[in-house]
Design a protein around this motif. Structure first.
Motif, PDB file in Angstrom:
ATOM      1  N   THR A   1      -6.129  -1.789   0.329  1.00 33.93           N
ATOM      2  CA  THR A   1      -5.787  -0.512  -0.305  1.00 33.93           C
ATOM      3  C   THR A   1      -4.300  -0.441  -0.650  1.00 33.93           C
ATOM      4  OG1 THR A   1      -7.594   0.688   0.722  1.00 33.93           O
ATOM      5  CG2 THR A   1      -5.708   1.989   0.030  1.00 33.93           C
ATOM      6  N   VAL A   2      -3.421  -0.855   0.288  1.00 33.92           N
ATOM      7  CA  VAL A   2      -1.995  -0.756  -0.026  1.00 33.92           C
ATOM      8  C   VAL A   2      -1.629  -1.699  -1.173  1.00 33.92           C
ATOM      9  CG1 VAL A   2      -1.203   0.118   2.187  1.00 33.92           C
ATOM     10  CG2 VAL A   2      -1.354  -2.330   1.851  1.00 33.92           C
ATOM     11  N   LEU A   3      -2.349  -2.827  -1.280  1.00 32.78           N
ATOM     12  CA  LEU A   3      -2.065  -3.743  -2.390  1.00 32.78           C
ATOM     13  C   LEU A   3      -2.548  -3.157  -3.720  1.00 32.78           C
ATOM     14  CD1 LEU A   3      -3.012  -7.147  -0.758  1.00 32.78           C
ATOM     15  CD2 LEU A   3      -0.742  -6.399  -1.458  1.00 32.78           C
ATOM     16  N   ALA A   4      -3.629  -2.360  -3.659  1.00 34.56           N
ATOM     17  CA  ALA A   4      -4.200  -1.816  -4.892  1.00 34.56           C
ATOM     18  C   ALA A   4      -3.484  -0.545  -5.352  1.00 34.56           C
ATOM     19  CB  ALA A   4      -5.691  -1.528  -4.692  1.00 34.56           C
ATOM     20  N   LEU A   5      -2.805   0.143  -4.426  1.00 37.59           N
ATOM     21  CA  LEU A   5      -2.177   1.431  -4.765  1.00 37.59           C
ATOM     22  C   LEU A   5      -1.320   1.401  -6.036  1.00 37.59           C
ATOM     23  CD1 LEU A   5      -1.042   3.292  -1.524  1.00 37.59           C
ATOM     24  CD2 LEU A   5      -2.497   4.142  -3.338  1.00 37.59           C
ATOM     25  N   PRO A   6      -0.382   0.436  -6.172  1.00 32.56           N
ATOM     26  CA  PRO A   6       0.439   0.460  -7.382  1.00 32.56           C
ATOM     27  C   PRO A   6      -0.383   0.341  -8.656  1.00 32.56           C
ATOM     28  CG  PRO A   6       1.083  -1.350  -5.912  1.00 32.56           C
ATOM     29  CD  PRO A   6       0.013  -0.610  -5.233  1.00 32.56           C
ATOM     30  N   PHE A   7      -1.467  -0.419  -8.588  1.00 35.19           N
ATOM     31  CA  PHE A   7      -2.276  -0.639  -9.787  1.00 35.19           C
ATOM     32  C   PHE A   7      -3.079   0.606 -10.159  1.00 35.19           C
ATOM     33  CE2 PHE A   7      -1.562  -4.839  -8.018  1.00 35.19           C
ATOM     34  CZ  PHE A   7      -1.025  -5.473  -9.125  1.00 35.19           C
ATOM     35  N   VAL A   8      -3.255   1.520  -9.194  1.00 34.10           N
ATOM     36  CA  VAL A   8      -3.877   2.810  -9.521  1.00 34.10           C
ATOM     37  C   VAL A   8      -2.810   3.755 -10.050  1.00 34.10           C
ATOM     38  CG1 VAL A   8      -5.115   4.795  -8.599  1.00 34.10           C
ATOM     39  CG2 VAL A   8      -5.661   2.501  -7.777  1.00 34.10           C
ATOM     40  N   MET A   9      -1.651   3.749  -9.361  1.00 33.58           N
ATOM     41  CA  MET A   9      -0.623   4.733  -9.702  1.00 33.58           C
ATOM     42  C   MET A   9      -0.069   4.552 -11.105  1.00 33.58           C
ATOM     43  SD  MET A   9       1.448   5.474  -6.340  1.00 33.58           S
ATOM     44  CE  MET A   9       2.631   6.057  -7.495  1.00 33.58           C
ATOM     45  N   ILE A  10       0.094   3.304 -11.553  1.00 34.77           N
ATOM     46  CA  ILE A  10       0.732   3.089 -12.854  1.00 34.77           C
ATOM     47  C   ILE A  10      -0.079   3.695 -14.001  1.00 34.77           C
ATOM     48  CG2 ILE A  10       1.474   1.325 -14.497  1.00 34.77           C
ATOM     49  CD1 ILE A  10       2.394  -0.295 -12.045  1.00 34.77           C
ATOM     50  N   PRO A  11      -1.376   3.358 -14.146  1.00 32.49           N
ATOM     51  CA  PRO A  11      -2.117   3.977 -15.252  1.00 32.49           C
ATOM     52  C   PRO A  11      -2.301   5.487 -15.096  1.00 32.49           C
ATOM     53  CG  PRO A  11      -3.564   2.584 -13.948  1.00 32.49           C
ATOM     54  CD  PRO A  11      -2.175   2.334 -13.468  1.00 32.49           C
ATOM     55  N   VAL A  12      -2.494   5.977 -13.860  1.00 29.29           N
ATOM     56  CA  VAL A  12      -2.688   7.422 -13.689  1.00 29.29           C
ATOM     57  C   VAL A  12      -1.399   8.167 -14.024  1.00 29.29           C
ATOM     58  CG1 VAL A  12      -3.300   9.252 -12.081  1.00 29.29           C
ATOM     59  CG2 VAL A  12      -4.479   7.073 -11.956  1.00 29.29           C
TER      60      VAL A  12
ATOM     61  N   ALA B   1      -0.885   8.681   0.710  1.00 32.88           N
ATOM     62  CA  ALA B   1      -0.534   7.338   0.233  1.00 32.88           C
ATOM     63  C   ALA B   1       0.687   6.813   0.980  1.00 32.88           C
ATOM     64  CB  ALA B   1      -0.269   7.370  -1.269  1.00 32.88           C
ATOM     65  N   LEU B   2       1.658   7.692   1.215  1.00 38.41           N
ATOM     66  CA  LEU B   2       2.869   7.257   1.916  1.00 38.41           C
ATOM     67  C   LEU B   2       2.560   6.819   3.342  1.00 38.41           C
ATOM     68  CD1 LEU B   2       5.975   9.485   1.117  1.00 38.41           C
ATOM     69  CD2 LEU B   2       5.597   7.071   0.637  1.00 38.41           C
ATOM     70  N   ILE B   3       1.657   7.545   4.005  1.00 41.06           N
ATOM     71  CA  ILE B   3       1.309   7.190   5.381  1.00 41.06           C
ATOM     72  C   ILE B   3       0.606   5.827   5.399  1.00 41.06           C
ATOM     73  CG2 ILE B   3      -0.137   7.811   7.357  1.00 41.06           C
ATOM     74  CD1 ILE B   3       0.423  10.764   6.583  1.00 41.06           C
TER      75      ILE B   3
ATOM     76  N   LEU C   1      -6.174   8.092  -3.081  1.00 33.60           N
ATOM     77  CA  LEU C   1      -4.781   8.158  -2.620  1.00 33.60           C
ATOM     78  C   LEU C   1      -3.813   8.010  -3.796  1.00 33.60           C
ATOM     79  CD1 LEU C   1      -4.683   6.023   0.674  1.00 33.60           C
ATOM     80  CD2 LEU C   1      -4.935   8.470   0.429  1.00 33.60           C
ATOM     81  N   GLY C   2      -4.106   7.062  -4.677  1.00 33.64           N
ATOM     82  CA  GLY C   2      -3.199   6.775  -5.795  1.00 33.64           C
ATOM     83  C   GLY C   2      -3.143   7.921  -6.789  1.00 33.64           C
ATOM     84  N   THR C   3      -4.307   8.522  -7.091  1.00 33.38           N
ATOM     85  CA  THR C   3      -4.323   9.634  -8.036  1.00 33.38           C
ATOM     86  C   THR C   3      -3.577  10.827  -7.452  1.00 33.38           C
ATOM     87  OG1 THR C   3      -6.453   8.858  -8.835  1.00 33.38           O
ATOM     88  CG2 THR C   3      -5.817  11.094  -9.433  1.00 33.38           C
ATOM     89  N   ALA C   4      -3.839  11.126  -6.167  1.00 29.79           N
ATOM     90  CA  ALA C   4      -3.129  12.238  -5.523  1.00 29.79           C
ATOM     91  C   ALA C   4      -1.631  11.986  -5.556  1.00 29.79           C
ATOM     92  CB  ALA C   4      -3.619  12.399  -4.087  1.00 29.79           C
TER      93      ALA C   4
END
Lengths: 296, 288
Positions: free
Chosen positions: B165-176, A36-38, B106-109
């Motif tokens: 994907t980078v725009l969606a990442l925070p929206f995956v990370m918060i609930p997970v 994710a960081l990359i 990516l977000g879950t990991a």
């Protein structure tokens, strides 16, 4: 040392070393963050760095783009317009959302379900679709002018005006105000109000001195979200507003896409990003101060 | 920042705590009437503007006049006959599905790593991953455009997928992250003590327990990508554009009610998704 507190099971004490390496809680889980960081570095941080770089180097190295930005009265008007629009949108949203969120907390389960649905449906509906709906409503022969006409008012020109932009943006951004307000308000003990009343406070005093301060974290979270979203809004002002009353996002778009002035667009982008971050920092500081006052 | 956390809570808290009805302002009948009157108006104001596009999509005339004076389904026929619209729809669905897979993985990991790792700089990493939520769309859009020009990603599927994907990442990370924090780690220890390897433990213990968080993250990722306009406007090409980009172009250039048909289909899809999700959340809460 930190690994030790992960080793709670006695079964693994014999293979302590290996278990520690395998256990989640060591250094290894940090590797999970890497993909994710990359992705973030390449497709988010790098593009932003390119914007900042072009602001200082394109067409010539130096502060030329910033002196241009702050030297043009037109740009400063755009900046002020962007700020006042965002401010109006935030204030109107707050005034409309506060009683709504409060009603959600005092309603019965069924009514609360309906009220929640009314917030969540627009929240999930595409911004493009909702902006298009506002184009239809606000047009000169649109529904709003027809209704006003039935009362003998108007017609008002709403589309291509700042009023139209504010009306549309308030409706588009309101879910971002209602949801944090509701999240905080639903955690407030409602018995506090009757308690204050029983001690002699009038209903309005009880509400203002007991309930409102407790709801402030929701107010600030909602206002911040709405305000920074409004600052950077592009689609809605582009479709509902007039090109002569553009907001800063539209100017950035024009500089880069229309005039190919990457440096000037970049400088405006840096200013917009800086203002957004400043707003967040301001809120963080004020929240910390408020927290200290409550705790100490 | 705090946009999606309350969202996830909203339907759940609404089911879990039946509260005593002790209205405070509403002790006077006037106050209560005012509150509910205002509430009704605001509720209508939230929902009605969206609904005008539905009757408009059935207009018989090639204009955006509302209300329509004659009716037809020709704009739906037009939508499916016009390859510009159908390929935009197909691109949007394809991009959104790919983003859902990539961003959720990516977000879950990352959420697992952030809640479990003990290394320096975790706070900074977390902050960086939430940053796409606050950066103004246009600023990111011009940067992405410039980078994509260099990498020749403008107008490519891969470009759309990575930008979204980078725009969606925070929206995956918060609930997970939220579901991982409310998770009893002793269950994993128990599985490990019974001989399960770390992957088996993850698959058969951790994943099922955080599945609701992952599912809502995936839904967020899909919607984020499917709705994205600003960045997409820059990285599109005449040969590859998403549905919102096509709609934007349609609003600015012509008065063609086909866009109302497209909008109506999006509304129906969204409503179905939200109702289904709410239904499942309600059922799960009742089961607990």
């Amino acid at each position: 040392m930190v690994l030790l507190d992960e080793l709670s099971g006695t079964a693994r004490s014999a293979t302590k070393g290996r278990a520690a390496a395998r256990e989640p809680g060591g250094r290894r889980p940090a590797l999970l963050i890497l993909p994710a960081l990359i992705a973030l570095a390449v497709f988010f941080l790098y593009p932003l760095a390119v914007v900042a770089w072009s602001a200082f180097t394109d067409p010539a190295p130096g502060l030329g783009n910033f002196t241009w930005f702050f030297g043009e009265p037109g740009n400063l008007r755009t900046l002020t317009r962007t700020f006042t629009t965002a401010l109006w949108v935030t204030l109107i949203s707050l005034v409309l959302s506060y009683p709504y969120a409060y009603a959600m907390t005092v309603a019965g389960p069924r009514v609360r379900g309906v009220l929640t649905m009314l917030v969540l449906l627009p929240f999930w509906t595409s911004l493009m679709v909702r902006t298009f709906a506002w184009v239809i409503l606000l047009q000169d022969t649109g529904v709003i002018n027809q209704i006003l006409g039935a009362f003998g008012l108007g017609p008002f020109s709403l589309i291509r005006t700042q009023t139209g932009v504010i009306i549309g943006m308030v409706q588009l951004l309101m879910p971002f105000m209602v949801l944090p307000l509701y999240a905080v308000m639903s955690g407030i003990d409602q018995r506090l109000l009757p308690a204050a009343r029983s001690l002699g406070a009038r209903p309005a005093t009880a509400f203002a001195t007991v309930y409102m301060p407790l709801s402030l974290p929701g107010v600030s979270a909602g206002c911040l979200t709405v305000f920074i979203s409004a600052l950077g809004f592009y689609i809605t002002p582009a479709l509902l507003g007039s090109p002569t009353d553009a907001m800063i996002s539209q100017q950035i778009f024009t500089q880069v896409n229309g005039l190919l002035k990457w440096g000037r667009g970049g400088a405006m982008g840096v200013v917009l990003l800086g203002l957004t971050l400043a707003m967040i920092a301001l809120l963080a500081v004020s929240l910390r101060r408020a927290g200290r006052r409550v705790n100490g | 920042m705090s946009t999606s956390a309350p969202l996830r809570q909203a339907p759940e808290t609404s089911m879990s705590t039946p509260r005593r009805r002790t209205p405070a302002v509403g002790t006077s009948r006037l106050g209560r009437g005012l509150l509910w009157g205002l509430c009704g108006i605001v509720g209508l104001w939230l929902i009605v503007p969206v609904l005008v596009v539905i009757p408009l999509s059935f207009t018989g005339k090639p204009s955006l006049k509302f209300p329509p004076d004659s009716w037809s389904t020709r704009w739906y026929a037009n939508f499916f006959a016009d390859t510009a619209w159908t390929s935009a729809l197909w691109t949007s669905v394809e991009v959104a599905l790919l983003v859902t897979v990539v961003a959720t993985a990516l977000g879950t990991a990352a959420a697992l790593g952030l809640t479990r790792a003990r290394v320096r700089g975790l706070g900074a990493a977390q902050g960086a991953m939430l940053a796409p939520m606050i950066v103004p769309g246009v600023v990111l859009a011009i940067g992405t455009y410039s980078v994509f020009l260099k990498l020749q990603l403008v107008g490519t599927l891969a470009g759309f997928v990575m930008a979204h994907t980078v725009l969606a990442l925070p929206f995956v990370m918060i609930p997970v992250t939220a579901s991982l924090r409310g998770f009893d780690r002793r269950l994993e220890n128990a599985a490990a003590s019974l001989g399960a390897g770390s992957w088996t433990t993850f698959r058969s213990v951790t994943l099922p327990l955080v599945a609701p968080g992952v599912a809502s993250g995936a839904l967020f990722a899909f919607v984020t990508s499917f709705d994205e306009v600003v960045v997409s406007l820059f990285i599109q090409s005449p040969y590859l554009q998403t549905l919102p980009v096509k709609m934007y172009a349609s609003v600015t250039r012509e008065t063609d009610p086909t866009i109302a048909a497209a909008a109506t289909m999006i509304i129906v899809l969204t409503t179905t998704l939200v109702f289904t999700a709410t239904f499942f959340v309600a059922r799960r809460n009742r089961a607990q």
